[in-house]
Design a protein around this motif. Sequence first.
Motif, PDB file in Angstrom:
ATOM      1  N   LEU A  88       0.868  -1.051  -0.009  1.00 42.94           N
ATOM      2  CA  LEU A  88       0.042  -0.076  -0.057  1.00 42.94           C
ATOM      3  C   LEU A  88       0.783   1.062  -0.222  1.00 42.94           C
ATOM      4  O   LEU A  88       1.735   1.526   0.881  1.00 42.94           O
ATOM      5  N   LEU A  89       0.510   1.974  -1.206  1.00 42.71           N
ATOM      6  CA  LEU A  89       1.604   3.184  -1.273  1.00 42.71           C
ATOM      7  C   LEU A  89       0.949   4.387  -0.965  1.00 42.71           C
ATOM      8  O   LEU A  89      -0.292   4.793  -0.893  1.00 42.71           O
ATOM      9  N   ALA A  90       1.679   5.449  -0.375  1.00 40.34           N
ATOM     10  CA  ALA A  90       1.276   6.806   0.044  1.00 40.34           C
ATOM     11  C   ALA A  90       0.617   7.506  -1.330  1.00 40.34           C
ATOM     12  O   ALA A  90       1.209   7.232  -2.550  1.00 40.34           O
ATOM     13  N   LYS A  91       0.013   8.613  -1.021  1.00 36.17           N
ATOM     14  CA  LYS A  91      -0.591   9.516  -2.125  1.00 36.17           C
ATOM     15  C   LYS A  91       0.428  10.032  -2.859  1.00 36.17           C
ATOM     16  O   LYS A  91       1.444  10.507  -2.312  1.00 36.17           O
ATOM     17  N   GLY A  92       0.267   9.947  -3.857  1.00 35.90           N
ATOM     18  CA  GLY A  92       1.307  10.941  -4.810  1.00 35.90           C
ATOM     19  C   GLY A  92       2.727  10.006  -5.301  1.00 35.90           C
ATOM     20  O   GLY A  92       3.703  10.533  -6.020  1.00 35.90           O
ATOM     21  N   THR A  93       2.577   8.794  -4.616  1.00 37.28           N
ATOM     22  CA  THR A  93       3.708   8.011  -5.074  1.00 37.28           C
ATOM     23  C   THR A  93       3.932   7.790  -6.666  1.00 37.28           C
ATOM     24  O   THR A  93       3.007   7.370  -7.242  1.00 37.28           O
ATOM     25  N   ASP A  94       5.206   7.998  -7.232  1.00 36.61           N
ATOM     26  CA  ASP A  94       5.403   7.769  -8.360  1.00 36.61           C
ATOM     27  C   ASP A  94       5.834   6.364  -8.673  1.00 36.61           C
ATOM     28  O   ASP A  94       6.848   5.747  -8.404  1.00 36.61           O
ATOM     29  N   ILE A  95       4.705   5.349  -9.223  1.00 37.01           N
ATOM     30  CA  ILE A  95       4.668   4.012  -9.125  1.00 37.01           C
ATOM     31  C   ILE A  95       5.852   3.315  -9.900  1.00 37.01           C
ATOM     32  O   ILE A  95       6.554   2.555  -9.358  1.00 37.01           O
ATOM     33  N   PRO A  96       6.139   3.782 -11.089  1.00 35.61           N
ATOM     34  CA  PRO A  96       7.096   3.115 -11.935  1.00 35.61           C
ATOM     35  C   PRO A  96       8.456   3.482 -11.250  1.00 35.61           C
ATOM     36  O   PRO A  96       9.387   2.286 -10.985  1.00 35.61           O
ATOM     37  N   ALA A  97       8.761   4.497 -10.623  1.00 35.30           N
ATOM     38  CA  ALA A  97       9.940   4.781  -9.972  1.00 35.30           C
ATOM     39  C   ALA A  97      10.028   3.922  -8.667  1.00 35.30           C
ATOM     40  O   ALA A  97      11.029   3.430  -8.259  1.00 35.30           O
ATOM     41  N   PHE A  98       9.083   3.877  -7.973  1.00 36.36           N
ATOM     42  CA  PHE A  98       8.767   2.887  -6.830  1.00 36.36           C
ATOM     43  C   PHE A  98       9.284   1.450  -7.291  1.00 36.36           C
ATOM     44  O   PHE A  98      10.019   0.677  -6.717  1.00 36.36           O
ATOM     45  N   VAL A  99       8.660   0.931  -8.248  1.00 37.34           N
ATOM     46  CA  VAL A  99       8.764  -0.437  -8.893  1.00 37.34           C
ATOM     47  C   VAL A  99      10.169  -0.616  -9.383  1.00 37.34           C
ATOM     48  O   VAL A  99      10.897  -1.477  -9.009  1.00 37.34           O
ATOM     49  N   SER A 100      10.913   0.635  -9.852  1.00 33.56           N
ATOM     50  CA  SER A 100      12.362   0.202 -10.221  1.00 33.56           C
ATOM     51  C   SER A 100      12.986   0.184  -8.891  1.00 33.56           C
ATOM     52  O   SER A 100      14.230  -0.762  -9.009  1.00 33.56           O
ATOM     53  N   THR A 101      12.809   0.801  -8.018  1.00 34.78           N
ATOM     54  CA  THR A 101      13.772   0.180  -6.692  1.00 34.78           C
ATOM     55  C   THR A 101      13.523  -0.860  -6.067  1.00 34.78           C
ATOM     56  O   THR A 101      14.151  -1.460  -5.510  1.00 34.78           O
ATOM     57  N   ALA A 102      12.071  -1.146  -6.098  1.00 34.72           N
ATOM     58  CA  ALA A 102      11.558  -2.736  -5.860  1.00 34.72           C
ATOM     59  C   ALA A 102      12.569  -3.975  -6.150  1.00 34.72           C
ATOM     60  O   ALA A 102      12.946  -4.600  -5.516  1.00 34.72           O
ATOM     61  N   ILE A 103      12.689  -3.483  -7.635  1.00 38.03           N
ATOM     62  CA  ILE A 103      13.281  -4.537  -8.288  1.00 38.03           C
ATOM     63  C   ILE A 103      14.786  -5.085  -7.707  1.00 38.03           C
ATOM     64  O   ILE A 103      15.061  -5.893  -7.691  1.00 38.03           O
ATOM     65  N   ALA A 104      15.344  -3.873  -7.123  1.00 40.24           N
ATOM     66  CA  ALA A 104      16.801  -4.147  -6.561  1.00 40.24           C
ATOM     67  C   ALA A 104      16.692  -4.774  -5.079  1.00 40.24           C
ATOM     68  O   ALA A 104      17.835  -5.065  -4.356  1.00 40.24           O
ATOM     69  N   ALA A 105      15.365  -4.908  -4.785  1.00 37.67           N
ATOM     70  CA  ALA A 105      15.226  -5.344  -3.302  1.00 37.67           C
ATOM     71  C   ALA A 105      14.766  -7.001  -3.160  1.00 37.67           C
ATOM     72  O   ALA A 105      14.099  -7.179  -2.237  1.00 37.67           O
ATOM     73  N   LYS A 106      15.515  -7.511  -3.905  1.00 38.01           N
ATOM     74  CA  LYS A 106      15.005  -9.021  -4.077  1.00 38.01           C
ATOM     75  C   LYS A 106      15.277  -9.691  -2.700  1.00 38.01           C
ATOM     76  O   LYS A 106      14.316 -10.104  -2.051  1.00 38.01           O
ATOM     77  N   GLU A 107      16.510  -9.263  -1.977  1.00 45.32           N
ATOM     78  CA  GLU A 107      16.411 -10.174  -0.456  1.00 45.32           C
ATOM     79  C   GLU A 107      15.502  -9.494   0.411  1.00 45.32           C
ATOM     80  O   GLU A 107      15.348 -10.126   1.316  1.00 45.32           O
TER      81      GLU A 107
END
Length: 162
Positions: A88-107
């Motif tokens: 669940l994301l805060a209002k105004g979150t740039d979702i594509p940018a968030f997902v780009s950082t999520a890819i690097a958080a596999k661990e």
Amino acid sequence: MAAVAVLSSCSSSSEENTETLESTENAVAEVAEPAAPAKQEVTVELESNDMMKFNKTEIFVPAGSTVTLNLTHTGKMEKAVMGHNFVLLAKGTDIPAFVSTAIAAKENDYIPESDAIIAHTGLIGGGESTSVTFEAPAPGTYQFICSFPGHYGAMKGEFIVE
């Protein structure tokens, strides 16, 4: 003598009235404090599957409630191949940018360190379940996604706080 008896009974009566008034004020002060309203608890059941879909695209909850979200993966594929989570994301979150950082958080089950996250579950595979409990944010519409790489385009919805 009769006058003295009347005066002494008046003064005694006045002291009793003062004591009665004080004890009544104390009782009123104790009663005047309202009890805190009970916090509403809400349970949300959300399913995900091997077709990269949530079974809901809208979730409605009351403002100020305690929300327990239960996520169940109804598919059969393991989490390394078809893992799902709820973010669940805060209002105004740039979702594509968030997902780009999520890819690097596999661990960390594809959950990056971010102030944009209001609540999230861990990553689950087919046949597994997980849950998260959190306080509903302020009234408004928020976005939820699955942050497993490539899933957010199909696995998303609105979390509406009323």
